[in-house]
Design an enzyme around this catalytic site. Sequence first.
Site, mmCIF file in Angstrom:
data_model
loop_
_atom_site.group_PDB
_atom_site.id
_atom_site.type_symbol
_atom_site.label_atom_id
_atom_site.label_comp_id
_atom_site.label_asym_id
_atom_site.label_seq_id
_atom_site.Cartn_x
_atom_site.Cartn_y
_atom_site.Cartn_z
ATOM 1 N N GLN A 137 52.926 6.320 12.133
ATOM 2 C CA GLN A 137 53.399 7.678 11.805
ATOM 3 C C GLN A 137 52.940 8.086 10.407
ATOM 4 O O GLN A 137 52.762 9.269 10.127
ATOM 5 C CB GLN A 137 54.942 7.744 11.877
ATOM 6 C CG GLN A 137 55.524 7.704 13.256
ATOM 7 C CD GLN A 137 55.895 6.289 13.672
ATOM 8 O OE1 GLN A 137 55.288 5.318 13.219
ATOM 9 N NE2 GLN A 137 56.865 6.159 14.547
ATOM 10 N N ARG A 194 66.027 8.028 24.055
ATOM 11 C CA ARG A 194 65.857 7.104 22.921
ATOM 12 C C ARG A 194 67.248 6.809 22.332
ATOM 13 O O ARG A 194 68.082 7.718 22.249
ATOM 14 C CB ARG A 194 64.933 7.701 21.853
ATOM 15 C CG ARG A 194 63.506 7.890 22.369
ATOM 16 C CD ARG A 194 62.525 8.182 21.249
ATOM 17 N NE ARG A 194 62.290 7.022 20.410
ATOM 18 C CZ ARG A 194 61.664 7.074 19.224
ATOM 19 N NH1 ARG A 194 61.246 8.227 18.752
ATOM 20 N NH2 ARG A 194 61.464 5.976 18.519
ATOM 21 N N ASP A 220 67.380 7.899 10.738
ATOM 22 C CA ASP A 220 67.666 8.129 12.164
ATOM 23 C C ASP A 220 69.162 8.092 12.454
ATOM 24 O O ASP A 220 69.638 8.738 13.384
ATOM 25 C CB ASP A 220 66.929 7.112 13.023
ATOM 26 C CG ASP A 220 65.450 7.445 13.025
ATOM 27 O OD1 ASP A 220 64.746 7.002 12.105
ATOM 28 O OD2 ASP A 220 65.021 8.205 13.917
ATOM 29 N N ARG A 268 58.705 13.206 18.151
ATOM 30 C CA ARG A 268 59.511 12.122 17.593
ATOM 31 C C ARG A 268 60.050 12.564 16.238
ATOM 32 O O ARG A 268 59.696 13.630 15.738
ATOM 33 C CB ARG A 268 58.750 10.786 17.532
ATOM 34 C CG ARG A 268 57.290 10.829 17.281
ATOM 35 C CD ARG A 268 56.894 11.409 15.960
ATOM 36 N NE ARG A 268 57.552 10.748 14.848
ATOM 37 C CZ ARG A 268 57.733 11.252 13.636
ATOM 38 N NH1 ARG A 268 57.302 12.462 13.330
ATOM 39 N NH2 ARG A 268 58.340 10.562 12.695
ATOM 40 N N GLY A 269 60.892 11.704 15.659
ATOM 41 C CA GLY A 269 61.562 12.091 14.412
ATOM 42 C C GLY A 269 62.952 12.604 14.774
ATOM 43 O O GLY A 269 63.086 13.453 15.671
ATOM 44 N N ALA A 270 63.967 12.083 14.070
ATOM 45 C CA ALA A 270 65.352 12.317 14.498
ATOM 46 C C ALA A 270 65.724 13.801 14.683
ATOM 47 O O ALA A 270 66.153 14.196 15.781
ATOM 48 C CB ALA A 270 66.298 11.625 13.522
ATOM 49 N N ASN A 276 66.397 3.523 9.676
ATOM 50 C CA ASN A 276 65.182 4.343 9.646
ATOM 51 C C ASN A 276 64.043 3.469 10.174
ATOM 52 O O ASN A 276 64.247 2.291 10.531
ATOM 53 C CB ASN A 276 64.899 4.855 8.222
ATOM 54 C CG ASN A 276 63.814 5.918 8.200
ATOM 55 O OD1 ASN A 276 63.833 6.861 8.997
ATOM 56 N ND2 ASN A 276 62.834 5.762 7.337
ATOM 57 N N LYS A 277 62.869 4.020 10.224
ATOM 58 C CA LYS A 277 61.698 3.338 10.787
ATOM 59 C C LYS A 277 61.555 1.902 10.270
ATOM 60 O O LYS A 277 61.766 1.652 9.079
ATOM 61 C CB LYS A 277 60.451 4.161 10.444
ATOM 62 C CG LYS A 277 59.140 3.643 10.971
ATOM 63 C CD LYS A 277 59.150 3.327 12.440
ATOM 64 C CE LYS A 277 59.615 4.474 13.302
ATOM 65 N NZ LYS A 277 59.915 4.054 14.707
HETATM 66 O O1 MRU Z 1 60.149 6.429 16.027
HETATM 67 P P1 MRU Z 1 60.134 7.737 15.301
HETATM 68 O O2 MRU Z 1 58.777 8.187 14.911
HETATM 69 O O3 MRU Z 1 60.926 8.789 16.025
HETATM 70 O O4 MRU Z 1 60.907 7.418 13.958
HETATM 71 C C1 MRU Z 1 61.051 8.426 13.008
HETATM 72 C C2 MRU Z 1 61.685 7.970 11.758
HETATM 73 O O5 MRU Z 1 62.075 6.833 11.607
HETATM 74 C C3 MRU Z 1 61.918 9.025 10.707
HETATM 75 O O6 MRU Z 1 61.815 8.485 9.429
HETATM 76 C C4 MRU Z 1 63.325 9.599 10.894
HETATM 77 O O7 MRU Z 1 63.496 10.035 12.211
HETATM 78 C C5 MRU Z 1 63.600 10.698 9.984
HETATM 79 S S1 MRU Z 1 62.747 12.147 10.416
HETATM 80 C C6 MRU Z 1 63.185 13.441 9.461
#
Ligand code: MRU
Length: 352
Positions: free
Chosen positions: A195, A89, A236, A46-48, A246-247
């Site tokens: 996370q 996603r 994201d 996970r993570g963009a 973002n999250k």
């Molecule tokens: O749902 P996730 O864990 O994929 O969400 C991740 C985030 O919101 C991060 O902050 C974002 O992707 C930036 S990662 C460099």
Amino acid sequence: MTFETVTWKNGKVMVLDQKLLPGKTFYHAFDKSEDVAMSIETMIVRGAPAIGVTAALGLALAAHELKSHPLDEAQLLFLKACERFANTRPTAVNLFWAIAKLKNLSQKYFETTVDWCEALYQEAIRIHREDIEICKSLGQHGAPLMPENGNVLTHCNAGALATAGHGTALGVIRSAIAQQKKLHVFADETRPFLQGSRLTAWELLQDNIPVTLITDNMAGHFMAKGEIQAVIVGADRIAANGDTANKIGTYSVAVLANAHDIPFYVAAPLSTIDIQCSNGTQIPIEERKLDEVFEFAGQQIAPKGVHAKNPAFDVTPAKFITAIITEKGVLKAPYEDSIRQVFNSEGAINVR
Ligand code: MRU
């Protein structure tokens, strides 16, 4: 760095299972593109930026699976694989950016299926390698914005685990520490997927970066006491006007930072900017299953029958963002102008 988030090894996509962290460090060795797509969908990775890189490697694997087909047939079937990855996603635009890069390349002229397959593989490897370089240069641009000495709060995980390496928000912190700044990270736990506690705390401990874990509802308390000098988060998807998805919970942190006059930074590669979204209302927000809210570590924590909601992301309006740190420099408000300028000088980066 003591771990790799995602890599290509001997014809397989190696993915660190982030659902098992911090308890267990386990790598899947995927040899089917469908399994790679599933790993994004189920948040094993996970993570963009990381899901963009993983999709690129997964599509290189998809091309490999189509190697015995005539070229025109392989190119057609490859589109289906692209569609499969696009449906994993919805919010992080890096995913669609990476898919578009491979899809565009796939449609070019090739002599043979073998050449086509090799070109897609090379492109995926390049996307992986460049992601690390981008994070490092983003870190260099962001480090001067960090205090010489102080506490920096972050939300979710925007570290090496969320990228191919180094990280975005945590990359800035890593680079600042490498420049002898004395930083201490306050990591929000980040309910419901945790996370912050499972991943950010783990990753920072691996690198001996001082970290204090707090639950999400403690941020205001520490800001009011003057204990937070800056906030830095990842993104994201960033709209053309700077509004940033973002999250979930990032928006609340931004409002709190604004109320306490604390700088609030977003660190993200240019591939996270979606100039086709004019503002944050156009960013699709993923809704996840409600069990994540009803349960904590597999234990039911809410009465049966209660309603719940589980949006995975929120949008922080640009007016709360002090600066957006990219690999090409630090963007400031008005973001319509600074974003347009960086896109004009870099050419059409966003190929979605
Ligand atoms: O749902 P996730 O864990 O994929 O969400 C991740 C985030 O919101 C991060 O902050 C974002 O992707 C930036 S990662 C460099």
